[in-house]
Every structure is written in C-alpha cells, then in structure tokens.
Design a protein around this motif. Structure first.
Motif, PDB file in Angstrom:
ATOM      1  N   GLY A  40       0.826  -1.215   0.000  1.00  0.00           N
ATOM      2  CA  GLY A  40       0.000   0.000   0.000  1.00  0.00           C
ATOM      3  C   GLY A  40       0.848   1.248   0.000  1.00  0.00           C
ATOM      4  N   ALA A  41       1.884   1.254   0.836  1.00  0.00           N
ATOM      5  CA  ALA A  41       2.755   2.425   0.902  1.00  0.00           C
ATOM      6  C   ALA A  41       3.500   2.622  -0.410  1.00  0.00           C
ATOM      7  N   ALA A  42       3.953   1.515  -1.016  1.00  0.00           N
ATOM      8  CA  ALA A  42       4.683   1.610  -2.291  1.00  0.00           C
ATOM      9  C   ALA A  42       3.774   2.127  -3.399  1.00  0.00           C
ATOM     10  N   ALA A  43       2.505   1.628  -3.404  1.00  0.00           N
ATOM     11  CA  ALA A  43       1.580   2.071  -4.443  1.00  0.00           C
ATOM     12  C   ALA A  43       1.268   3.559  -4.296  1.00  0.00           C
ATOM     13  N   ASP A  44       1.108   3.991  -3.032  1.00  0.00           N
ATOM     14  CA  ASP A  44       0.833   5.421  -2.809  1.00  0.00           C
ATOM     15  C   ASP A  44       2.029   6.270  -3.202  1.00  0.00           C
ATOM     16  N   PHE A  45       3.227   5.717  -2.926  1.00  0.00           N
ATOM     17  CA  PHE A  45       4.457   6.439  -3.262  1.00  0.00           C
ATOM     18  C   PHE A  45       4.626   6.597  -4.766  1.00  0.00           C
ATOM     19  N   LEU A  46       4.206   5.587  -5.516  1.00  0.00           N
ATOM     20  CA  LEU A  46       4.419   5.598  -6.972  1.00  0.00           C
ATOM     21  C   LEU A  46       3.217   6.149  -7.755  1.00  0.00           C
ATOM     22  N   ARG A  47       2.182   6.552  -7.024  1.00  0.00           N
ATOM     23  CA  ARG A  47       0.987   7.035  -7.728  1.00  0.00           C
ATOM     24  C   ARG A  47       1.339   8.260  -8.577  1.00  0.00           C
ATOM     25  N   HIS A  48       0.792   8.306  -9.782  1.00  0.00           N
ATOM     26  CA  HIS A  48       1.080   9.405 -10.728  1.00  0.00           C
ATOM     27  C   HIS A  48       0.214  10.603 -10.409  1.00  0.00           C
ATOM     28  N   HIS A  49       0.818  11.781 -10.449  1.00  0.00           N
ATOM     29  CA  HIS A  49       0.106  13.030 -10.239  1.00  0.00           C
ATOM     30  C   HIS A  49      -0.064  13.750 -11.586  1.00  0.00           C
ATOM     31  N   ASN A  50      -1.272  14.238 -11.824  1.00  0.00           N
ATOM     32  CA  ASN A  50      -1.555  14.893 -13.115  1.00  0.00           C
ATOM     33  C   ASN A  50      -0.650  16.099 -13.313  1.00  0.00           C
ATOM     34  N   GLY A  51      -0.183  16.240 -14.553  1.00  0.00           N
ATOM     35  CA  GLY A  51       0.622  17.408 -14.912  1.00  0.00           C
ATOM     36  C   GLY A  51       2.052  17.349 -14.426  1.00  0.00           C
ATOM     37  N   SER A  52       2.486  16.203 -13.897  1.00  0.00           N
ATOM     38  CA  SER A  52       3.854  16.128 -13.376  1.00  0.00           C
ATOM     39  C   SER A  52       4.538  14.890 -13.926  1.00  0.00           C
ATOM     40  N   SER A  53       5.864  14.974 -13.941  1.00  0.00           N
ATOM     41  CA  SER A  53       6.694  13.809 -14.247  1.00  0.00           C
ATOM     42  C   SER A  53       7.445  13.417 -12.974  1.00  0.00           C
ATOM     43  N   VAL A  54       7.874  12.160 -12.919  1.00  0.00           N
ATOM     44  CA  VAL A  54       8.452  11.609 -11.682  1.00  0.00           C
ATOM     45  C   VAL A  54       9.891  11.185 -11.926  1.00  0.00           C
ATOM     46  N   HIS A  55      10.739  11.517 -10.961  1.00  0.00           N
ATOM     47  CA  HIS A  55      12.131  11.053 -10.968  1.00  0.00           C
ATOM     48  C   HIS A  55      12.439  10.496  -9.572  1.00  0.00           C
ATOM     49  N   ILE A  56      12.933   9.258  -9.508  1.00  0.00           N
ATOM     50  CA  ILE A  56      13.193   8.587  -8.219  1.00  0.00           C
ATOM     51  C   ILE A  56      14.691   8.310  -8.085  1.00  0.00           C
ATOM     52  N   GLU A  57      15.209   8.674  -6.924  1.00  0.00           N
ATOM     53  CA  GLU A  57      16.632   8.442  -6.614  1.00  0.00           C
ATOM     54  C   GLU A  57      16.720   7.684  -5.282  1.00  0.00           C
ATOM     55  N   PRO A  58      17.649   6.722  -5.201  1.00  0.00           N
ATOM     56  CA  PRO A  58      17.879   6.046  -3.904  1.00  0.00           C
ATOM     57  C   PRO A  58      18.726   6.941  -2.992  1.00  0.00           C
ATOM     58  N   LEU A  59      18.331   7.018  -1.727  1.00  0.00           N
ATOM     59  CA  LEU A  59      19.088   7.796  -0.743  1.00  0.00           C
ATOM     60  C   LEU A  59      19.954   6.822   0.072  1.00  0.00           C
ATOM     61  N   MET A  60      21.286   7.046   0.054  1.00  0.00           N
ATOM     62  CA  MET A  60      22.213   6.129   0.710  1.00  0.00           C
ATOM     63  C   MET A  60      23.080   6.885   1.705  1.00  0.00           C
ATOM     64  N   ALA A  61      23.468   6.143   2.727  1.00  0.00           N
ATOM     65  CA  ALA A  61      24.408   6.682   3.722  1.00  0.00           C
ATOM     66  C   ALA A  61      25.293   5.547   4.207  1.00  0.00           C
ATOM     67  N   ASP A  62      26.608   5.709   4.043  1.00  0.00           N
ATOM     68  CA  ASP A  62      27.565   4.680   4.435  1.00  0.00           C
ATOM     69  C   ASP A  62      27.233   3.348   3.758  1.00  0.00           C
TER      70      ASP A  62
END
Length: 424
Positions: A80-102
């Motif tokens: 559910g959280a992943a689907a909400d995170f990836l849901r498309h918003h009208n009029g926008s494009s999406v770019h996803i980056e992994p956040l890493m530390a150490d």
C-alpha cells in the motif's frame, strides 16, 4: 484574382513559418528545462547525503521541482505504501533516486517536476487561437474571392461591351446580393440605350422624310416664282394689273416657302435630346442627400466651398432621377464657369412650390443674354474657352417643364444663381 490567391498563399506560409519557428524555439527551451530539473535533483540529493538522511528541501527556491516525497527502506515491502508512493500526479513527471548513507540504502526519494515549463500550455492556447484566426481569415478571403471577385470579374466586361455598342447582348440574372442591383442597373441601361437608339433612328427617319417632302413641296412655288420673276424681267406683261398680279403671286409663294422653312426649323429643334420623365412623388431630403453624396467630396477635392442651407423636408412631385439630372447640369456649369470659390444651395417655399437655388461665385451672364440662356446650343459670353455644347440648360428646362415645374436664371453682383421650381 491572382492577387487574392497570392494573399491567401502568403497567409498560409506565414502561419506555417510561425508555427515551425515557435516549435523550434520551444524544443530548445524544453531541452534546457529538462537539464535544469536534473541539476536541482542532484543539488537536493547531495544535501540529503551530507545530512545522512532525508530532509524536506525548500521548494520555493527551486524552479522545476514541485514536490518531494520519501519512502523509507522499511516500507519498501508494504504494497500500500509503495503504491501510494508511486501514484502518478496529473501534470507532473516523476524522478526517483535512492538515498544512501555509508553504503546503506535509507529509502527512495521521489521528485515530482513539471514535464513542461509552466507557460507551454499558454503557448499551446495561443497557437490554437492563431490557427483559428488564420482559418477565419482564409474563410473570409475565400468567400470574398468566390462571392465577390469572381462574379465581378465576369461582370466587368458588361460596361465595355455596352460602350462598344453591343446592346443586343443578353444579361444573365444573378441572385448575388452584392451585384444584384448592379446587374439590374446594367440591364436598365441596356434597355434605355436600345430605346434611345430606336427613338433616335425613328426621329432621324421622320426628319429625313419631312425634309424630302418639304423640299419637294418647295420646288413648285419656287419654280413659279422664277417664272413670274423672269416674266417681269423680260417685261412680258402689258398692263399694270398683270404686273401687280405677278408681284402678288411672288409674295404669296414666298410666304408659302417661308412657312415650309419654319416647319423645317421647328422640326429640327424638337426633341434634340430625348427626355422621358416619370412623374411621381419624392421627398426633398432624398434629392438633397443625393446631391450631397456626389458633390461634397468632389468640391472638397476641387477646394470649392460647398454649402447646403438647412431646410424643411417636403413631399414634392416629379421624377427624382430627372430632378437630380437637372441639378447636376447646373452644378457642372457652376463648377465649370464659376471662379471656383463657392457654391451655395438654399431651399425656400413660395406659394405651394419648393424653390432650389443654386448660386456660384464668379462672373454673371449679361442681362441681354438671359432670354437665350435656355435655348439649345446657346453658350453665354462667360463660357470663355471652356468646352461645351450648349445643351445643359436646355435639358434642365425640358426636364422641369415635363415635371410641371420651371427654371430661371438670376444674375447677381458676385455670381450667378439658378432657381429650380418644383410643385408640391
């Protein structure tokens, strides 16, 4: 026709060039905008990596990025959280980056950015409006070409044909509202020319027949006069009574010839210009409007001061077209023989008659010339070297008489005045 076709082609070419130029410039701007959002993403990612965790950036300072969201690593398995995170918003494009530390993945950072710069929608609307305007203009040009210019091109030869004397041609009826009155007028002109030619030929035939008949009738008394004169010359008469009788016969025959000559002169002076008048009723204001419409711009070009005094509109009898023709002849004389300073028209009422006075500045006609001013082929001494045939005022008088009116001239100190009298 070639010019309007060229205009239409020019409009289409201009429209295509404008669209192509706009698209080319926009593509360049879009490419630059695409690179700009990546710069913003990299800058925000470096800031989070330095802080060893996700932090919400200040989007007011950014240009392309609209929204930033974060999905922690622990919730990657939550559908559910992943689907909400990836849901498309009208009029926008999406770019996803992994956040890493150490070398450890903390989660995913989602960047929502405008797929197009904000003003591209406005540009598309303007392009649509421009296309609509171009199509509207092209529609008007096509309408003008097909409904006005093409019919006019087909009709443009009619006056030329009439001028060449081709009055027997048939004029096709046309329901075009732009040229219906023009075709009707040309048809009336053709009928008028046919009737005038027929009447002229008939008058010429009658005059020639009359001249032949009169010339034949003159021969008999003329031969008798010659015989009496010869007898008197050779003194063939013995008594005084015989001589007196011969003289009386010569006198009688001379008077008979004089009557024939009068008849010829009268016939020659009748109907110099065929004038047909259809008497009815019309408003004075309509006649004055026609005069203003024609002579106000013309006098302005000639720099002649032309004024029409206020008047009370009345219903008068006559033929408005012929009345305008009478006024036109006087106005032309005023322009031609006046000094070019002023022409004034006033309307007055006297004894149930409407009087139109047309006065021009300049030299008046001499008093002794007034009785002959309306005679055919007579020209006043003030005509000078101006061209003319001396029929204008004659035609005016004939028109006014056939409309049960009158016309007379009034010389004045500073010009010449003509008065047209219409009955009401």
């Amino acid at each position: 026709m070639k010019k309007i076709n060229g205009i239409m082609a020019g409009v289409c070419i201009f429209w295509l060039l404008l669209l192509l130029t706009t698209e080319f410039l926009w593509s360049r701007q879009e490419n630059e905008a695409g690179r700009a959002y990546l710069v913003e993403v990299n800058r925000m990612m470096r800031g989070m990596e330095e802080k060893q965790g996700f932090s919400m950036p200040d989007l007011q300072e950014e240009g392309q990025i609209r929204e930033v969201s974060f999905l922690p690593y622990e919730k990657l398995g939550d559908a559910g959280a992943a689907a909400d995170f990836l849901r498309h918003h009208n009029g926008s494009s999406v770019h996803i980056e992994p956040l890493m530390a150490d070398q450890t993945v903390l989660g995913l950072v989602r960047f929502d950015y405008g797929s197009l710069p904000k003003n591209k929608e406005f540009l598309r609307i303007m392009e649509g409006l421009l296309t609509a305007v171009v199509l509207f203009v092209l529609t008007i040009l096509v309408y003008i070409r097909n409904r006005i210019l093409k019919p006019f091109a087909a009709l443009s030869s009619l006056p030329y044909d009439l001028a060449k004397g081709h009055i027997q041609m048939e004029i096709e009826e046309n329901r075009n509202r732009f040229f219906g009155k023009f075709i009707w007028g040309i048809s009336m002109l053709r009928d008028h020319l046919q009737a005038s030619r027929k009447k002229t030929l008939q008058l010429e035939r009658e005059k020639k027949m009359l001249l032949l008949s009169v010339s034949h009738d003159i021969k008999t008394p003329l031969n008798s006069i010659k015989l009496y004169a010869r007898a008197l010359e050779e003194d063939l008469y013995d008594s005084r009574e015989e001589k007196r009788h011969a003289v009386m016969q010569i006198r009688r025959l001379s008077e008979e010839i004089e009557e024939f000559v009068k008849k010829i002169v009268q016939t020659s002076s009748e109907e110099i210009v065929p004038i047909e008048v259809e008497n009815a009723e019309f408003y004075l204001e309509d006649l004055v409007s026609m005069i203003k419409e024609y002579y106000v711009p013309r006098c302005r070009l000639l720099m002649i001061k032309f004024t029409v005094a206020p008047f009370e509109n009345k219903l008068i009898s006559g033929d408005m077209d012929r009345a305008f023709e009478a006024v036109e002849n006087i106005m032309e004389n005023a322009i031609k023989y006046g000094d070019g300073k002023s022409i004034d028209i006033t309307v007055t009422e006297e004894e149930d008659c409407q009087l139109i006075r047309i006065k021009n500045s300049g030299n008046p006609v001499k008093t002794e010339e007034l009785p002959h001013l309306f005679d055919s082929f007579y020209r006043g001494s003030n005509a000078g070297t101006q061209e003319g045939n001396g029929l204008g005022l004659y035609i005016c008088r004939e028109i006014m008489l056939k409309m049960h009116g009158e016309i007379f001239a009034q010389p004045e100190e500073d010009g010449m005045c003509f008065v047209l009298v219409f009955s009401t």
